[in-house]
Scaffold this active site. Structure first.
Site, PDB file in Angstrom:
ATOM      1  N   ALA A 185       0.816  -1.217   0.000  1.00  0.00           N
ATOM      2  CA  ALA A 185       0.000   0.000   0.000  1.00  0.00           C
ATOM      3  C   ALA A 185       0.848   1.265   0.000  1.00  0.00           C
ATOM      4  O   ALA A 185       0.333   2.372   0.020  1.00  0.00           O
ATOM      5  CB  ALA A 185      -0.915  -0.007   1.215  1.00  0.00           C
ATOM      6  N   GLY A 186       2.171   1.100   0.018  1.00  0.00           N
ATOM      7  CA  GLY A 186       3.038   2.280   0.065  1.00  0.00           C
ATOM      8  C   GLY A 186       3.285   2.754   1.481  1.00  0.00           C
ATOM      9  O   GLY A 186       3.628   3.909   1.712  1.00  0.00           O
ATOM     10  N   SER A 209       5.691  -1.765   4.479  1.00  0.00           N
ATOM     11  CA  SER A 209       5.639  -2.995   5.273  1.00  0.00           C
ATOM     12  C   SER A 209       6.971  -3.745   5.176  1.00  0.00           C
ATOM     13  O   SER A 209       7.404  -4.355   6.142  1.00  0.00           O
ATOM     14  CB  SER A 209       4.477  -3.880   4.829  1.00  0.00           C
ATOM     15  N   ASP A 247      12.535   4.806   3.713  1.00  0.00           N
ATOM     16  CA  ASP A 247      11.628   3.927   4.455  1.00  0.00           C
ATOM     17  C   ASP A 247      12.326   3.295   5.650  1.00  0.00           C
ATOM     18  O   ASP A 247      11.779   3.245   6.761  1.00  0.00           O
ATOM     19  CB  ASP A 247      11.088   2.822   3.535  1.00  0.00           C
TER      20      ASP A 247
END
Ligand code: GLA
Length: 381
Positions: free
Chosen positions: A120-121, A124, A169
């Site tokens: 989903a961006g 994860s 991220d």
């Protein structure tokens, strides 16, 4: 997450109590999209959705992990790491990087669970990598160095998993502070913790669209940015100011129209991140919202990484009462948008956007009013 429940799941699997429970969060990027691999600036925030592991050291060098949500178990040996398929590759990749960096690693048994929606961006995979790194630090008893672990996890993703991502991220999942966004200079890796403005909620709007081939489109953007950097004669697009951009594109030829648009997004987006930091300090939420909107327009028109669902979602959000601004977040091509909303109106906003989106797109949205959480942590042990 209920840590007692996770401990009993561990007990059910391994007939013993866990020695440690660790977690690492997913992230939402507030602003600074596709700038990380251009040596630029980003402003992500760790969210209150993450990956959790309950674990116990083993006396040999085996790592056994039961993925509760997938109802599968996987194992590998630290002295003979070989490539395979599936989620366990993240764990092997992290182990491989830690071993290469000289960390003496202990094997462990673990159960793993999480609530970061996949694909989903919301990072994860970075959350899995950092949770695994945190688990190794706990069982192998080495000191947790968040930025260093983020770099190792990124290398694992680049080299073992084979995804050419930037550093954002992993750094967000490793190093964020509760209640704060994380400003990161992706060249120097300098970090600043920026408190979120008071009275404002960050709302994640999942379009429920997922696009295949994200990776090839991502790599294509990367090479277009490199092409533009070469044309400007700089190491990375981070080194070009808006003025330099405007002057050079007027007086010289030779840069393709596509590369020019990609460069314009990166150069203006870097300026937006720097301004976002300033306006956050000054508490000017209205301007911050405008920067969100401008970022979305740039990602849609110049970087071309939005899809119809994201554009519809962002429009639905921007039209609601109490919304300061909204934009797509993450790599794009599907996944989530993020909106900045007056705290008191956040619940009403969430419902209104979900129904507007349903009406206009025919699809269901998932909406999360989220909190800025801390980076990877030891929760027990
Ligand atoms: C993905 C990558 C990040 C970053 C974003 C776009 O999330 O993993 O490194 O490039 O896309 O900002």
């Amino acid at each position: 997450m209920d840590t007692k429940n996770l401990a009993s799941q561990f007990a059910a699997h391994f007939n013993a109590k866990p020695s440690f429970i660790v977690r690492a969060p997913g992230r939402v990027n507030l602003i600074g999209e596709h700038t990380d691999y251009n040596d630029g600036f980003v402003l992500p925030m760790a969210i209150d959705h993450g990956i959790w592991l309950a674990l116990r050291p083993r006396s040999d060098d085996q790592v056994r992990i039961a993925a509760l949500d997938l109802e599968t178990e996987s194992a590998f040996e630290l002295h003979s790491l070989t490539r395979g398929n599936g989620w366990i590759e993240y764990a092997k990749g992290v182990a491989n990087e830690l071993l290469k960096a000289g960390y003496p690693l202990n094997g462990f048994d673990a159960v793993m669970t999480g609530d970061v929606p996949r694909g989903a961006g919301l990072s994860s995979s970075a959350a899995v990598e950092l949770a695994i790194a945190r688990a190794f630090a706990a069982v192998s008893n080495f000191e947790w160095d968040a930025p260093k672990m983020a770099r190792l996890a990124q290398k694992a993703e680049n080299e073992w998993v084979g995804v050419n991502c930037g550093i954002m991220d992993q750094m967000a999942s490793a190093a964020c502070r509760e209640g704060h966004a994380l400003f990161l200079d992706c060249r120097s890796l300098e970090i600043q913790h920026a408190p979120l403005p008071k009275g404002v909620s960050v709302v994640i709007l999942d379009t429920s669209t997922r696009r295949g081939l994200v990776e090839s489109a991502y790599n294509e953007r990367r090479s277009q940015c490199e092409e533009a950097a070469r044309w400007f004669g700089v190491q990375a697009l981070r080194d070009v100011s808006i003025d330099e951009f405007n002057t050079k594109i007027k007086s010289e030829l030779g840069l393709s129209e596509v590369a020019l648009k990609r460069a314009r997004h990166i150069i203006t987006e870097n300026a937006r991140v720097l301004e976002a930091m300033e306006v956050m300090k000054a508490g000017s939420v209205k301007r911050l919202g405008e920067l969100f909107n401008a970022s979305h327009a740039s990602l849609r028109d110049d970087f071309e990484v939005t899809n119809d669902a994201l554009n519809i979602m962002v429009t639905c959000a921007q039209e609601q009462d109490g919304c300061f601004g909204a934009r797509m977040t993450g790599a794009g091509f599907g996944g989530c948008a993020v909106a900045l909303v007056e705290e008191k109106k956040a619940e009403a906003f969430a419902n209104a956007v979900a129904s507007a989106y349903r009406r206009r797109s025919g699809m269901e949205a998932s909406v999360y009013v989220c909190k800025a959480s801390a980076g990877a942590s030891l929760e027990l042990g």
